[in-house]
Design an enzyme around this catalytic site. Sequence first.
Site, mmCIF file in Angstrom:
data_model
loop_
_atom_site.group_PDB
_atom_site.id
_atom_site.type_symbol
_atom_site.label_atom_id
_atom_site.label_comp_id
_atom_site.label_asym_id
_atom_site.label_seq_id
_atom_site.Cartn_x
_atom_site.Cartn_y
_atom_site.Cartn_z
ATOM 1 C CB SER A 601 -0.964 -0.033 1.186
ATOM 2 O OG SER A 601 -1.956 0.957 1.051
ATOM 3 C CG ASP A 676 -6.547 -2.746 -4.085
ATOM 4 O OD1 ASP A 676 -7.363 -2.070 -3.423
ATOM 5 O OD2 ASP A 676 -5.337 -2.824 -3.808
ATOM 6 C CG HIS A 708 -5.493 -2.335 -0.271
ATOM 7 N ND1 HIS A 708 -4.664 -1.997 -1.326
ATOM 8 C CD2 HIS A 708 -4.990 -1.700 0.811
ATOM 9 C CE1 HIS A 708 -3.706 -1.180 -0.891
ATOM 10 N NE2 HIS A 708 -3.881 -0.999 0.390
#
Length: 730
Positions: A601, A676, A708
């Site tokens: 991320s 995602d 995600h």
Amino acid sequence: MRKPLFLPIVLLILFLFATENMLAQKAQLTIEDIFARPTFNPKGVQGVNWMKNGGFYTSLVQGEDGKATVVKYDVTTGTPVETLFQANVLGSQANSVDGYELSPNEDKLLIATERESIYRRSSKSVYYIYDLKTKQVTKLSSGGKQSNAAFSPDGSKVAFTRDNNLFIADLKAGTESAVTTDGKFNHIINGSTDWVYEEEFGFTQAFEWNADGTKVAYYTFNETEVPEYNMQVWGKLYPVDYRYKYPKAGEKNSVITISVFDLAKKLAVKVDIGTETDIYIPRINWTHNPNVLSVRRMNRLQNKLDILHADASTGKTTTILTETSNAYVDLEFTDHLTYLADGKHFIHASEQSGFKHLYLYDISGKLIRQITNGNWEVSNFLGLDEKKKLVYFTSTEVSPMERHLYSISLDGKAKKKLSVVKGTHRPNFSADFSYYLDSFSDANTPASVGLYTAPAGKLVKMLETNEALKSKLQQQDLTKKEFFQFTTPDNVTLNGWMMKPVSFDPSKKYPVFMFVYGGPGSQQVTDEWSLQSMWFQLLTQKGYIVACVDNRGTGARGTAFRQVTYANLGKYEVQDQIEGAKYLGKQSYVDAGRIGIHGWSYGGYMAALCMTVGADYFKMGISGAPVTTWRFYDSIYTERYLKRPQDNAAGYDDNSPVTHAGKLKGKFLLVHGTGDDNVHFQNSIALQQELINNGKQFETFVYPNQAHGVRGKSRIHLYNLMTNFILENL
């Protein structure tokens, strides 16, 4: 001629010696042990819901037969005293109890079954009401699955959302009524949040009961003008398109209105939140006055926060407090707004002094006093015991890497440190503040949970010590996490940790694998045990040093340290990670030519930048689900730290991995899930294209339909993939 006896004897001795060594050798970790099986999962006192009598709490327990029960426990003994609910009363739904809520007067249970996840926090379920007195069970609604079900203060009603509308079920009358009827997917949402509010403001229930249950305040999101994002869902003959509203930086947001529905009049009144519609309403909550609603309003750039008090009968508002910043007002640093029962005061958290602290105001917004003070941060406001006028909180006063529990009187005096053990403490207080559970650990010791009396902080009983897990860990070939500090050429002191191989020899040189997150307000260098550290332990068993550095922009060290990255995300953070690699490379036991880095991320963004901007210092990198240009990320998060792209184009482009793709030198693995909904797969596609355009060779791996956070069998695959990539390239 006779054969000499000494040779067989020597062989026997060598065999016995080797056998003894083999028996004494400790176990080696596997990815499956860490992520597929609960081998190293610490136990806790799970799902604690304190009852009004602080001596008891309830918890949802999954039995060995797979049947769920809600059990009442005696706090002082930790033993069950009563089974409040058994799932078999639900018949066919007996094996799918996902959660529950006890009514305010503790005579009913709201049971959630058949839960379906939507996004990170949102879901929908089939709800049941279980009457603890009559033992009768009733389905909340037959009109389809519901979300955000919540009891009224007297427990006679339940409000919930379905199909973008808000409903109220009257449990006594057995009726259901619609508060709104104009809800429509991808257009109008009533009583629930849109995607970006859920993700960045952290809530999905967008309605609140007032103190006496006569009114419900609720949000309406008009997201008609918000651009849609399209994800393809794979698996069928033709991929399925899933379209949802996602406001990227600089694009249109939902237009918000706040209304108050009067149950008796069956009328809704709109709250006056101003004429500017390009704003945020990150929170609403009722004061103890059933006719006064508190509304928090922020401007689009999030550098101004207003607290409004609204007359629920007319919708008229008064601004009672305004807070501004040269950078941004972080909602999480103001998110402990608490109205006192006397109806005359409230507690507000702010970092106006340069560190997050607690302040007492009168109901009109006049500052009475600062309650906490110092060059340290209040981490979490845990509550106010109004009878004893004691405030409970955790802070970084001992160290930014630790969290300790304190009490302080409402007048700002008599501050007392209640936690004793070094490390990180996460307390959970009973509703009457007579007891608290403290879950505490350090970097090398799994969590223990103790029951304590308040306000004395006296240990009553240890409820969980994780002795079985500690015994398992002792059987493994593990190393200790060590903390270190270094000072950069910019004269900034940074904190870090490292884990060396168990058989560490200071005369040898080892490769280093760095882990990074690095995003605003985050923190990875903490004195707290984590399951993820077991993967790092596995890498140390393979001969790697694992290290982590918290760069500028991360949390727990005050406003100046955190907000230095404002309008320029990526610049200082990557400089600090490069300085971390240079510092580690100077250690006599480190092979400076074999330093790698990995993050997910924001950490994936950091890893991609380190492999390009910092290509001379990193031999290998793994970037997971990275933001590769902030132009692709959502409005609330991105504009808080960068302003809009229309206002700050350089802040978006100067530190984008896409901009620097041509600088890649080392071995690079790019990983992303196609499903995602948060950091879109589009980010990795853009980086791949620019790497290709620059003739750069790299590896990539795609997880079909994974969100995600990669889960299930794909997670096992992911960690095997990353481990093998490290072994082959670092």
